[in-house]
Write a protein that holds these residues in place. Sequence first.
Motif, short mmCIF file in Angstrom:
data_model
loop_
_atom_site.label_atom_id
_atom_site.label_comp_id
_atom_site.label_asym_id
_atom_site.label_seq_id
_atom_site.Cartn_x
_atom_site.Cartn_y
_atom_site.Cartn_z
N LEU A 14 62.00 47.15 37.52
CA LEU A 14 62.25 45.97 38.35
C LEU A 14 63.71 45.90 38.79
O LEU A 14 64.01 45.69 39.97
N SER A 15 64.64 46.11 37.85
CA SER A 15 66.06 46.09 38.22
C SER A 15 66.38 47.24 39.16
O SER A 15 67.15 47.09 40.12
N GLY A 16 65.77 48.40 38.90
CA GLY A 16 65.97 49.54 39.80
C GLY A 16 65.40 49.28 41.17
O GLY A 16 65.97 49.68 42.19
N ALA A 17 64.26 48.58 41.22
CA ALA A 17 63.65 48.25 42.50
C ALA A 17 64.55 47.34 43.32
O ALA A 17 64.74 47.53 44.53
N PHE A 18 65.12 46.32 42.67
CA PHE A 18 66.03 45.42 43.37
C PHE A 18 67.28 46.16 43.84
O PHE A 18 67.76 45.98 44.97
N LEU A 19 67.82 47.01 42.98
CA LEU A 19 69.03 47.76 43.32
C LEU A 19 68.75 48.72 44.48
O LEU A 19 69.54 48.83 45.42
N ALA A 20 67.61 49.40 44.42
CA ALA A 20 67.24 50.32 45.49
C ALA A 20 67.00 49.57 46.79
O ALA A 20 67.38 50.04 47.87
N GLY A 21 66.37 48.40 46.69
CA GLY A 21 66.15 47.59 47.90
C GLY A 21 67.45 47.18 48.55
O GLY A 21 67.57 47.15 49.78
N HIS A 22 68.44 46.85 47.73
CA HIS A 22 69.76 46.48 48.26
C HIS A 22 70.46 47.68 48.88
O HIS A 22 70.97 47.61 50.01
N TRP A 23 70.51 48.78 48.16
CA TRP A 23 71.21 49.97 48.64
C TRP A 23 70.51 50.61 49.83
O TRP A 23 71.15 51.24 50.67
N ALA A 24 69.19 50.46 49.92
CA ALA A 24 68.45 51.05 51.04
C ALA A 24 68.88 50.44 52.37
O ALA A 24 68.79 51.07 53.42
N LYS A 25 69.37 49.20 52.32
CA LYS A 25 69.82 48.52 53.54
C LYS A 25 71.30 48.71 53.81
O LYS A 25 71.81 48.30 54.85
N GLU A 26 72.00 49.34 52.84
CA GLU A 26 73.44 49.56 52.99
C GLU A 26 73.70 50.99 53.47
O GLU A 26 73.22 51.93 52.87
#
Length: 318
Positions: free
Chosen positions: A288-300
Amino acid sequence: MLKKFTSLFPLWAILLSVVAYAYPEYFAPHNNLIVPFLSLIMLGMGVTLSVDSFLAVLKKPSVVFLGTLMQYTLMPLAAWIVCMALKLPADLMAGVILLGCCPGGTASNVICYLAKGDVALSIVLTSVSTMIAFIATPFLTWLFIGQIVEVDVTGMLISVVNIVIVPVVLGLAINYFFEARIRAVRDLFPAISAAAIVIIIAIIIGTNSENLEQSGLLVLLAVILHNSLGLASGYGIAKALKLSEKEARTLAIEVGMQNSGLSVALAIKHFTAAAALPGAIFSIWHNLSGAFLAGHWAKEPVHDTDKSEMPRISGHIN
């Protein structure tokens, strides 16, 4: 539409996780799908990589050494600090420290892929940390809690080969021999990966619903602190050493995400059922934490000044 779905996959992960927790009977029986789904994701990664990607990584042994060193120093130490700070009982302390002494998990490769990290580097780091786990995990566990833990290194190596190496090599071969034919459908793979990892998270939560009810907030807090320390330390140290953004993201994910399945198996075999709880909860939380982090970085956007040494990944998530 596919890019929109992929960018919102942390939301889908949370929604389906809630459903899985409320109705575990619909997800727990499908535990046997986790390995095939991970293999499918790895195949997709291989298709979006080139042989040059891995050759470029192998030309940077210092980064591989740094990532492996952080894996087996920062995480065991962070586990010990968390246990001391929270004054965990002996069984739970054994579970948290054992978790911290385990190698990187294969799920980190998926998260790295979705976070626009260096997937080839991630796979190499996971493989290296796993190969030396038969020495590092027992020794570090003994060092911190005074007991020796046997590790089935043969079984671990077979798992890495089956889940990671074989599908990725197959994907690389498909990309190499049929690049022109698959070019039109290559952009589908990020969406497929996002959907697969959401389903995997739901299955894990459904399978561990009873453990979640029994664990309590103290173990959950220990897991969150341990994972957060790993993610933050991995990224912070990488940036302090002037590594590229892709490498920093990769090291953060690799250091912060452990092979929780291995820790659960070893805890049950060598300690107690209670010692397996931290690993079971971590298997849910780090996804879950990785999913949130990946979701953030995917847009950066990734802005790296040294483009010549970076492995090239043809599939992107925006």
